[in-house]
Design a protein around this motif. Structure first.
Motif, PDB file in Angstrom:
ATOM      1  N   GLU A 286       0.810  -1.207   0.000  1.00  0.00           N
ATOM      2  CA  GLU A 286       0.000   0.000   0.000  1.00  0.00           C
ATOM      3  C   GLU A 286       0.846   1.261   0.000  1.00  0.00           C
ATOM      4  N   ALA A 287       2.162   1.125   0.126  1.00  0.00           N
ATOM      5  CA  ALA A 287       3.095   2.250   0.034  1.00  0.00           C
ATOM      6  C   ALA A 287       4.331   1.775  -0.717  1.00  0.00           C
ATOM      7  N   ASP A 288       5.028   2.709  -1.353  1.00  0.00           N
ATOM      8  CA  ASP A 288       6.204   2.365  -2.146  1.00  0.00           C
ATOM      9  C   ASP A 288       7.499   2.888  -1.530  1.00  0.00           C
ATOM     10  N   LEU A 289       7.409   3.984  -0.787  1.00  0.00           N
ATOM     11  CA  LEU A 289       8.596   4.647  -0.244  1.00  0.00           C
ATOM     12  C   LEU A 289       8.226   5.269   1.089  1.00  0.00           C
ATOM     13  N   ALA A 290       9.045   5.021   2.105  1.00  0.00           N
ATOM     14  CA  ALA A 290       8.777   5.575   3.430  1.00  0.00           C
ATOM     15  C   ALA A 290      10.040   6.227   3.975  1.00  0.00           C
ATOM     16  N   ILE A 291       9.840   7.254   4.785  1.00  0.00           N
ATOM     17  CA  ILE A 291      10.937   7.836   5.567  1.00  0.00           C
ATOM     18  C   ILE A 291      10.770   7.343   6.997  1.00  0.00           C
ATOM     19  N   ILE A 292      11.795   6.712   7.535  1.00  0.00           N
ATOM     20  CA  ILE A 292      11.715   6.175   8.884  1.00  0.00           C
ATOM     21  C   ILE A 292      12.911   6.658   9.695  1.00  0.00           C
ATOM     22  N   GLU A 293      12.794   6.506  10.987  1.00  0.00           N
ATOM     23  CA  GLU A 293      13.878   6.826  11.900  1.00  0.00           C
ATOM     24  C   GLU A 293      14.298   5.536  12.592  1.00  0.00           C
ATOM     25  N   PRO A 294      15.575   5.158  12.558  1.00  0.00           N
ATOM     26  CA  PRO A 294      15.989   3.913  13.209  1.00  0.00           C
ATOM     27  C   PRO A 294      15.801   3.989  14.717  1.00  0.00           C
ATOM     28  N   THR A 295      15.003   3.094  15.247  1.00  0.00           N
ATOM     29  CA  THR A 295      14.760   3.006  16.684  1.00  0.00           C
ATOM     30  C   THR A 295      14.908   1.556  17.107  1.00  0.00           C
ATOM     31  N   GLU A 296      14.714   1.296  18.392  1.00  0.00           N
ATOM     32  CA  GLU A 296      14.806  -0.076  18.884  1.00  0.00           C
ATOM     33  C   GLU A 296      13.721  -0.951  18.283  1.00  0.00           C
ATOM     34  N   GLU A 297      12.574  -0.347  17.925  1.00  0.00           N
ATOM     35  CA  GLU A 297      11.467  -1.124  17.378  1.00  0.00           C
ATOM     36  C   GLU A 297      11.540  -1.271  15.858  1.00  0.00           C
ATOM     37  N   ALA A 298      12.389  -0.493  15.201  1.00  0.00           N
ATOM     38  CA  ALA A 298      12.476  -0.540  13.741  1.00  0.00           C
ATOM     39  C   ALA A 298      13.181  -1.816  13.294  1.00  0.00           C
ATOM     40  N   PRO A 299      12.945  -2.258  12.061  1.00  0.00           N
ATOM     41  CA  PRO A 299      13.621  -3.461  11.579  1.00  0.00           C
ATOM     42  C   PRO A 299      15.122  -3.252  11.491  1.00  0.00           C
ATOM     43  N   PRO A 300      15.915  -4.290  11.750  1.00  0.00           N
ATOM     44  CA  PRO A 300      17.378  -4.142  11.675  1.00  0.00           C
ATOM     45  C   PRO A 300      17.823  -3.876  10.239  1.00  0.00           C
ATOM     46  N   PRO A 301      19.030  -3.346  10.053  1.00  0.00           N
ATOM     47  CA  PRO A 301      19.507  -3.008   8.700  1.00  0.00           C
ATOM     48  C   PRO A 301      19.484  -4.195   7.737  1.00  0.00           C
ATOM     49  N   GLY A 302      19.724  -5.389   8.238  1.00  0.00           N
ATOM     50  CA  GLY A 302      19.782  -6.551   7.348  1.00  0.00           C
ATOM     51  C   GLY A 302      18.456  -7.244   7.135  1.00  0.00           C
ATOM     52  N   ASP A 303      17.350  -6.643   7.562  1.00  0.00           N
ATOM     53  CA  ASP A 303      16.037  -7.263   7.398  1.00  0.00           C
ATOM     54  C   ASP A 303      15.803  -7.571   5.919  1.00  0.00           C
ATOM     55  N   PRO A 304      15.536  -8.846   5.568  1.00  0.00           N
ATOM     56  CA  PRO A 304      15.419  -9.215   4.142  1.00  0.00           C
ATOM     57  C   PRO A 304      14.206  -8.621   3.448  1.00  0.00           C
ATOM     58  N   ARG A 305      13.286  -8.054   4.201  1.00  0.00           N
ATOM     59  CA  ARG A 305      12.074  -7.499   3.588  1.00  0.00           C
ATOM     60  C   ARG A 305      12.270  -6.077   3.089  1.00  0.00           C
ATOM     61  N   PHE A 306      13.245  -5.354   3.672  1.00  0.00           N
ATOM     62  CA  PHE A 306      13.356  -3.928   3.417  1.00  0.00           C
ATOM     63  C   PHE A 306      14.750  -3.539   2.935  1.00  0.00           C
TER      64      PHE A 306
END
Length: 299
Positions: free
Chosen positions: A133-153
């Motif tokens: 439902e979205a193509d591009l997001a701006i996020i802020e890395p936090t403890e709850e955010a996916p790790p850098p190596g997350d295969p989905r993102f």
């Protein structure tokens, strides 16, 4: 769909995210299980959980979906007249300070491109990406955010944004060219602490690095309330540079300097494999153009 069911924990919640009926999601899950000849879901109280076989499937699905996104990007690179849509999502200050200006630039440079902007918390942005439902997001890395190596993102740095000090117009530091956090160690502080916002944690971390624990006296869920509290002399606050356009009268922004000068990292996040899609690439370039055209933001 299986990934969303895994993340949400119930068929009903997954159906809501996917804009489908629970019966449709259940039907698709049964059909997938039948085609693969393995059980995928098992009850866990009022929730459902994935079987071990389903977890194996998800591991392969991340790779397959990444390759599929890359395939779509390669095919779209051969198309003429890109029209979108480009669906962008981000938290409040990112939506106001980056996504809206980027959308405006694209409307001027690519009038046939349909751009849609959605303001939402980072966790919602990630759900929208996963649900398509979205193509591009701006996020802020936090403890709850996916790790850098997350295969989905696919997550990449966009901006190291300075945080400034907001003080009342009559404050002794209002006329200062720059101050350090140590200069306001004895002040009362105002924080934004709605769900999904990392402002309070950021303040604690930065003040700790400066050698003190902030005295937090007021919490708000919107920046408008924070501005009003500061303007009325109730305390000071840390404010993102991107929020500059939302400033109300009675508040002075003072740049912070020194070794403990606070900043925050912003990332662009897309589904892995989709970054080279022509429309998404245009969105990323437009965001960078906004930053390049606002030196104060990236200072």
């Amino acid at each position: 769909m299986l990934r969303v069911v895994h993340r949400q924990g119930t068929i009903t919640a997954a159906a809501e995210v996917l804009h489908l009926t629970p019966s449709a999601v259940s039907h698709h899950m049964r059909e997938l299980s039948r085609e693969l000849k393995i059980p995928l879901l098992e009850p866990q109280g009022r929730r459902v959980r994935l079987t071990q076989a389903a977890h194996v499937l998800l591991g392969h699905a991340d790779t397959l979906l990444s390759q599929w996104e890359q395939t779509l990007a390669d095919l779209d690179s051969h198309r003429a007249g890109e029209t979108g849509p480009l669906r962008m999502a981000g938290f409040t200050t990112a939506a106001a300070g980056l996504l809206a200006p980027a959308a405006g630039r694209l409307k001027t440079t690519h009038p046939d491109l349909r751009v849609l902007v959605r303001e939402c918390d980072t966790d919602v942005s990630l759900e929208l990406l996963l649900a398509g439902e979205a193509d591009l997001a701006i996020i802020e890395p936090t403890e709850e955010a996916p790790p850098p190596g997350d295969p989905r993102f696919d997550q990449r740095p966009l901006l190291h944004e300075p945080l400034d000090l907001a003080v009342p117009a009559g404050h002794p530091l209002a006329g200062s060219g720059a101050v350090t956090l140590e200069d306001v160690a004895d002040e009362a502080w105002i924080v934004s602490d709605p769900d999904g916002c990392d402002h309070k944690r950021q303040l604690m971390v930065h003040c700790s690095a400066a050698g003190f624990t902030p005295r937090i006296e007021h919490e708000a869920t919107t920046w408008t309330v924070i501005w009003s509290l500061v303007a009325n002399g109730m305390g000071v606050s840390l404010i993102p540079r991107l929020i500059d356009g939302l400033q109300l009268p009675g508040v002075v922004r003072v740049p912070l300097t020194g070794e403990s000068r606070p900043t925050r990292r912003l990332l662009t996040c897309v589904r892995r494999g989709s970054r080279e899609h022509p429309v998404i690439a245009m969105g990323v370039r437009a965001l960078q153009d906004v930053i390049d055209g606002s030196p104060a933001v990236a200072a």
